[in-house]
Design an enzyme around this catalytic site. Structure first.
Site, PDB file in Angstrom:
ATOM      1  N   CYS A 186      16.547  83.887 -14.090  1.00 36.05           N
ATOM      2  CA  CYS A 186      16.365  84.233 -15.688  1.00 36.05           C
ATOM      3  C   CYS A 186      14.951  84.514 -15.754  1.00 36.05           C
ATOM      4  O   CYS A 186      13.981  84.263 -15.479  1.00 36.05           O
ATOM      5  CB  CYS A 186      16.416  82.731 -16.044  1.00 36.05           C
ATOM      6  SG  CYS A 186      18.072  82.028 -15.823  1.00 36.05           S
ATOM      7  N   LYS A 224      19.921  94.556   4.056  1.00 37.15           N
ATOM      8  CA  LYS A 224      19.970  95.730   3.057  1.00 37.15           C
ATOM      9  C   LYS A 224      21.121  96.102   2.897  1.00 37.15           C
ATOM     10  O   LYS A 224      21.508  96.464   1.700  1.00 37.15           O
ATOM     11  CB  LYS A 224      19.096  96.554   3.585  1.00 37.15           C
ATOM     12  CG  LYS A 224      17.796  97.375   3.088  1.00 37.15           C
ATOM     13  CD  LYS A 224      16.594  96.736   2.185  1.00 37.15           C
ATOM     14  CE  LYS A 224      16.741  95.346   1.948  1.00 37.15           C
ATOM     15  NZ  LYS A 224      15.404  94.615   1.826  1.00 37.15           N
ATOM     16  N   GLU A 267      23.511  93.638   1.087  1.00 35.40           N
ATOM     17  CA  GLU A 267      23.133  93.086  -0.586  1.00 35.40           C
ATOM     18  C   GLU A 267      23.334  94.204  -1.611  1.00 35.40           C
ATOM     19  O   GLU A 267      23.804  93.899  -2.509  1.00 35.40           O
ATOM     20  CB  GLU A 267      21.632  92.630  -0.488  1.00 35.40           C
ATOM     21  CG  GLU A 267      20.781  93.538  -0.483  1.00 35.40           C
ATOM     22  CD  GLU A 267      19.147  93.123  -0.655  1.00 35.40           C
ATOM     23  OE1 GLU A 267      18.865  91.905  -1.282  1.00 35.40           O
ATOM     24  OE2 GLU A 267      18.120  93.545   0.231  1.00 35.40           O
ATOM     25  N   LYS A 302      15.808  88.525  -8.465  1.00 35.02           N
ATOM     26  CA  LYS A 302      14.694  89.233  -7.499  1.00 35.02           C
ATOM     27  C   LYS A 302      13.632  88.165  -7.333  1.00 35.02           C
ATOM     28  O   LYS A 302      12.990  88.181  -6.392  1.00 35.02           O
ATOM     29  CB  LYS A 302      13.746  90.202  -8.737  1.00 35.02           C
ATOM     30  CG  LYS A 302      12.587  90.800  -8.112  1.00 35.02           C
ATOM     31  CD  LYS A 302      12.999  91.945  -7.076  1.00 35.02           C
ATOM     32  CE  LYS A 302      11.802  92.538  -6.469  1.00 35.02           C
ATOM     33  NZ  LYS A 302      12.191  93.139  -4.978  1.00 35.02           N
ATOM     34  N   ASN A 307      14.588  78.756 -18.041  1.00 35.28           N
ATOM     35  CA  ASN A 307      14.448  79.321 -16.566  1.00 35.28           C
ATOM     36  C   ASN A 307      14.206  78.116 -15.673  1.00 35.28           C
ATOM     37  O   ASN A 307      13.460  77.322 -15.791  1.00 35.28           O
ATOM     38  CB  ASN A 307      13.324  80.330 -16.332  1.00 35.28           C
ATOM     39  CG  ASN A 307      13.067  80.901 -15.120  1.00 35.28           C
ATOM     40  OD1 ASN A 307      14.274  80.608 -14.175  1.00 35.28           O
ATOM     41  ND2 ASN A 307      12.138  81.521 -14.681  1.00 35.28           N
ATOM     42  N   GLY A 308      15.313  78.139 -14.512  1.00 34.56           N
ATOM     43  CA  GLY A 308      15.207  76.641 -13.580  1.00 34.56           C
ATOM     44  C   GLY A 308      16.404  75.952 -13.701  1.00 34.56           C
ATOM     45  O   GLY A 308      17.336  76.382 -14.378  1.00 34.56           O
ATOM     46  N   TRP A 350      20.597  84.245 -15.365  1.00 36.08           N
ATOM     47  CA  TRP A 350      21.035  84.477 -14.042  1.00 36.08           C
ATOM     48  C   TRP A 350      21.747  82.880 -13.868  1.00 36.08           C
ATOM     49  O   TRP A 350      21.205  81.999 -13.690  1.00 36.08           O
ATOM     50  CB  TRP A 350      20.094  84.784 -12.974  1.00 36.08           C
ATOM     51  CG  TRP A 350      20.831  84.822 -11.646  1.00 36.08           C
ATOM     52  CD1 TRP A 350      21.288  86.096 -11.034  1.00 36.08           C
ATOM     53  CD2 TRP A 350      20.646  83.903 -10.446  1.00 36.08           C
ATOM     54  NE1 TRP A 350      21.531  86.050  -9.803  1.00 36.08           N
ATOM     55  CE2 TRP A 350      21.135  84.786  -9.555  1.00 36.08           C
ATOM     56  CE3 TRP A 350      20.170  82.688 -10.365  1.00 36.08           C
ATOM     57  CZ2 TRP A 350      21.254  84.101  -8.224  1.00 36.08           C
ATOM     58  CZ3 TRP A 350      20.134  82.019  -9.099  1.00 36.08           C
ATOM     59  CH2 TRP A 350      20.886  82.739  -8.051  1.00 36.08           C
ATOM     60  N   GLU A 394      17.248  93.133   9.006  1.00 42.62           N
ATOM     61  CA  GLU A 394      16.741  93.538   7.864  1.00 42.62           C
ATOM     62  C   GLU A 394      17.794  94.791   7.454  1.00 42.62           C
ATOM     63  O   GLU A 394      18.190  94.824   6.216  1.00 42.62           O
ATOM     64  CB  GLU A 394      15.153  94.316   7.706  1.00 42.62           C
ATOM     65  CG  GLU A 394      14.748  94.942   6.558  1.00 42.62           C
ATOM     66  CD  GLU A 394      14.754  94.254   5.452  1.00 42.62           C
ATOM     67  OE1 GLU A 394      15.063  93.126   5.436  1.00 42.62           O
ATOM     68  OE2 GLU A 394      14.729  94.833   4.512  1.00 42.62           O
ATOM     69  N   HIS A 406      27.370  88.164  24.280  1.00 48.93           N
ATOM     70  CA  HIS A 406      28.000  86.620  24.247  1.00 48.93           C
ATOM     71  C   HIS A 406      28.464  86.519  22.962  1.00 48.93           C
ATOM     72  O   HIS A 406      28.832  85.338  22.421  1.00 48.93           O
ATOM     73  CB  HIS A 406      26.535  85.995  24.306  1.00 48.93           C
ATOM     74  CG  HIS A 406      25.677  86.307  25.249  1.00 48.93           C
ATOM     75  ND1 HIS A 406      25.858  85.505  26.475  1.00 48.93           N
ATOM     76  CD2 HIS A 406      24.454  86.997  25.400  1.00 48.93           C
ATOM     77  CE1 HIS A 406      24.889  86.136  27.363  1.00 48.93           C
ATOM     78  NE2 HIS A 406      24.351  87.069  26.771  1.00 48.93           N
ATOM     79  N   ARG A 464      14.576  91.060 -12.453  1.00 46.51           N
ATOM     80  CA  ARG A 464      14.776  89.643 -11.788  1.00 46.51           C
ATOM     81  C   ARG A 464      16.142  89.427 -11.539  1.00 46.51           C
ATOM     82  O   ARG A 464      16.664  88.384 -10.757  1.00 46.51           O
ATOM     83  CB  ARG A 464      14.168  88.678 -12.748  1.00 46.51           C
ATOM     84  CG  ARG A 464      12.773  88.931 -12.852  1.00 46.51           C
ATOM     85  CD  ARG A 464      12.312  88.209 -14.130  1.00 46.51           C
ATOM     86  NE  ARG A 464      12.259  86.886 -13.996  1.00 46.51           N
ATOM     87  CZ  ARG A 464      10.973  85.974 -13.687  1.00 46.51           C
ATOM     88  NH1 ARG A 464       9.908  86.824 -13.494  1.00 46.51           N
ATOM     89  NH2 ARG A 464      11.020  84.949 -13.667  1.00 46.51           N
TER      90      ARG A 464
HETATM   91  C1  F6R Z   1      16.147  91.194  -0.060  1.00 43.02           C
HETATM   92  C2  F6R Z   1      15.096  90.523  -0.624  1.00 43.02           C
HETATM   93  C3  F6R Z   1      15.007  88.965  -0.491  1.00 43.02           C
HETATM   94  C4  F6R Z   1      13.719  88.594  -0.740  1.00 43.02           C
HETATM   95  C5  F6R Z   1      13.662  87.052  -0.609  1.00 43.02           C
HETATM   96  C6  F6R Z   1      12.185  86.595  -0.721  1.00 43.02           C
HETATM   97  O1  F6R Z   1      16.081  92.671  -0.075  1.00 43.02           O
HETATM   98  O2  F6R Z   1      14.338  91.098  -1.590  1.00 43.02           O
HETATM   99  O3  F6R Z   1      15.753  88.599   0.676  1.00 43.02           O
HETATM  100  O4  F6R Z   1      12.885  88.966   0.442  1.00 43.02           O
HETATM  101  O5  F6R Z   1      14.310  86.580  -1.674  1.00 43.02           O
HETATM  102  O6  F6R Z   1      11.834  86.769  -1.749  1.00 43.02           O
HETATM  103  P1  F6R Z   1       9.991  86.802  -1.862  1.00 43.02           P
HETATM  104  O7  F6R Z   1       9.525  87.809  -0.888  1.00 43.02           O
HETATM  105  O8  F6R Z   1       9.794  87.013  -3.250  1.00 43.02           O
HETATM  106  O9  F6R Z   1       9.651  85.400  -1.489  1.00 43.02           O
END
Ligand code: F6R
Length: 606
Positions: free
Chosen positions: A2, A483, A486, A601, A98-99, A74, A479, A502, A27
């Site tokens: 949020c 990517k 998501e 985010k 927020n939270g 959110w 990764e 395996h 975010r």
């Molecule tokens: C994926 C992504 C997330 C963040 C994770 C940690 O593309 O962005 O997996 O890497 O939520 O976030 P931070 O780096 O802000 O602790």
């Protein structure tokens, strides 16, 4: 997560609140709303979905108040509907939050028992009712909020305005960050300084447990116990131009293309190029004395940590343990005092990473954080902070922050190797020279972007995609899969190439693309054997490599050729094709690349 904004203004604030919310869009959110105070009366507009829906509401029925709060939600408690959208209100008070309020169920029962009527499924609404109860009991708003805060458990940030009080806003921070901005006869509030950048660069950050009584003349901050405290006023570096995508269609594309520049900036912060030496700020420990290194992070940041494990073990002969923070924080891992604990986080606010940091502090570890937001909680709570100089990352999927994290970790691994006697001066110069070439190699990958648009066509038709990598390329496979899933919503998994037989090999058939990250390093031939196993089962291989035509020795659907670089820097270089594959597949599929569904985010809840 949020986003919160608030303005005590000198003119109608609703439009400016929405503009500030736009700067918090990165975010992640699924509904939005604003409330203002007009002639002493609170009124609000809310809408499901994107901010343009809220703008449409406001254009049909404008709000004229000069005092207001706004929110992007959110969803955590209750579906992302208009009813559940913030601000939540009674006649007396309007709240954005927020939270998570962890004890909201018992509070809701208590208030319902006293006759309060709840309109939403949210945890936030209890706050509006608790404050209202206090006001009805005859307390003024400041006392009403103080009494309410004492009843709330959990991590949260709040902004509150009050019916009949045009020159008052109260903000509270317990876990989730809040920035307060100073203007000419106006005051502002935001989840971060980015939201406030068009209004002011003069900012004060609340500390955990703080709550602030804000009027147009300034603010009075109190701590958890209600005692007056001073918080420094600083100049923020957040730029008013941040929401600009430049010539790019998405922030993610812009951020992928910024990598040569931001990696150079980050490198310049940690390297004396002329001398060919790493130069770190003073750290409160000596690498030579460390019994071990513990790395903790979430998601992409954790994959940066996993790459670093290979570097620290290979170049510094340092024992490394790495775990995702959500697991690490509850494992009760025994840690020998005097060890080093590293935390990697773009936002510096990730709840699990912060909890892991606090655990390590209790266990007498030296704590160092690698963060992109210098003023963040993780930065402030660690013994030392090493910033990435990626600039604000707006796309939800992390790209430039990841490669900048790798840049800092690479410098740290070289410094550790040197201090522990495993990297000589000439090796240090060689590794730094290799890092210096990374921006150039990435630029040449970016010049070849059109070929990823072509590759996206077969990938976009797939139901499942596998990524394989061996050694230091294994974290890149993880990764790559993260990517792709998501932002394109295609199911993808990353595996260590040697693990294929395996179990995952059972998935291989002619419908499953298998993306193999295989630099021509000491493990290339091993990875080629695994590729042949895939080819023998009609798997459709996409090979990402610097090897020559034909070296794979088996049929491939496509080869992405990347420049040959020093093996040390391959993770930085191979990160970029992995990002471009995901980006172009998602664009072709028409998903919301910058704000993929369900994602946030900055993950400030567990
Ligand atoms: C994926 C992504 C997330 C963040 C994770 C940690 O593309 O962005 O997996 O890497 O939520 O976030 P931070 O780096 O802000 O602790």
């Amino acid at each position: 997560m949020c986003g919160i904004v608030g303005i005590l203004g000198t003119e109608p604030v609703a439009t400016r609140l929405v503009d500030a919310l736009k700067r918090l869009e990165y975010r992640g959110y699924d509904s939005a709303g604003v409330a203002t105070l007009e002639a002493g009366r609170l009124d609000r507009r809310r809408a499901e979905g994107k901010l343009q829906n809220l703008e449409a509401r406001l254009s049909d029925a404008p709000l004229q108040g000069h005092t207001g709060i706004g929110h992007t939600r959110w969803a955590t408690h209750g579906a992302p509907t208009e009813t559940n959208a913030h601000p939540h209100m009674t006649e007396q008070v309007s709240v954005v939050h927020n939270g998570i309020i962890e004890n909201f169920r018992e509070l809701r029962e208590e208030l319902t028992g006293e006759g309060a009527a709840f309109a939403t499924e949210t945890d936030t609404e209890v706050i509006a009712h608790l404050i209202t109860r206090e006001l009805k009991a005859g307390h003024d708003p400041v006392r009403a909020v103080f009494n309410t805060l004492r009843r709330l458990e959990g991590a949260f940030a709040l902004a509150i305005i009050f019916g009949g009080y045009d020159d008052l806003m109260i903000a509270a921070r317990q876990g989730s960050p809040l920035a307060i901005g100073f203007g000419e006869g106006e005051m502002y509030l935001g989840s971060d300084a980015i939201a406030l950048a068009p209004f002011t660069d003069t900012i004060s950050y609340l500390e955990d447990g703080d709550w602030a009584v804000i009027t147009r003349d300034g603010l009075a901050v109190r701590n958890r116990e209600g005692k007056a405290v001073e918080r420094p006023v600083q100049k923020s570096v957040a730029s008013a131009l941040l929401v600009d995508k430049g010539n790019h269609r998405h922030f993610m594309a812009k951020e992928i293309h910024e990598q040569p520049e931001v990696i150079s900036h980050t490198l310049a912060n940690y390297v004396d190029f002329a001398a060919g030496r790493v130069q770190l700020p003073d750290l409160p420990f000596d690498f030579a004395d460390l019994p071990r290194l513990t790395i903790s992070a979430c998601g992409t940041a954790a994959y940066a940590g996993l790459v670093a494990k290979y570097w620290f073990e290979r170049y510094a002969r340092l024992h490394v343990e790495i775990d995702i923070a959500s697991e690490f924080r509850y494992r009760e891992a025994p840690l020998e005092p005097g060890g080093l604990a590293l935390f990697v986080s773009q936002s510096g606010e990730t709840a699990d990473t912060l909890a892991a940091l606090r655990y390590c502090r209790e266990q007498e570890q030296h704590t160092v954080s690698i963060v992109n937001v210098r003023e963040s909680t993780i930065a402030r709570e660690s013994h030392a902070m090493l910033p990435t100089l990626a600039g604000p990352e707006i796309g939800v999927a992390s790209t430039k922050a990841f490669t900048c994290q790798l840049t800092v970790l690479a410098c740290l691994a070289i410094a550790a190797g040197k201090a522990r006697g495993h990297v000589s001066e000439s090796q240090e110069a060689e590794l730094i020279a290799a890092l210096t070439e990374v921006p150039r190699h990435i630029s040449s990958i970016l010049r070849d972007e059109a070929r990823y648009e072509v590759l996206a066509h077969p990938l976009a038709k797939a139901r499942d995609v596998l990524y394989l990598g061996r050694g230091i390329s294994f974290p890149l496979a993880l990764e790559g899969a993260l990517k792709l899933k998501e932002i394109s919503y295609i199911h993808a998994e990353g595996y260590a190439a040697g693990e294929l037989k395996h179990g995952p090999i059972a998935l291989i058939d002619e419908t499953v693309p298998v993306i193999v990250i295989a630099p021509r390093d000491n493990l290339f031939d091993k990875t080629v054997s695994n590729m042949q196993e895939v080819a023998a089962r009609d798997g459709r291989i996409v090979l990402v490599t610097d090897a020559h035509e034909g070296e794979a020795g088996c049929p491939v659907m496509d080869t992405i050729r990347v420049p040959t670089a020093h093996a040390f820097t391959n993770p930085l270089i191979y990160a970029v094709p992995v990002q471009l594959i995901a980006y172009h597949t998602a664009v072709l599929m028409g998903t919301d690349v910058d704000q993929p569904r369900n994602l946030a985010k900055s993950v400030t809840v567990e």
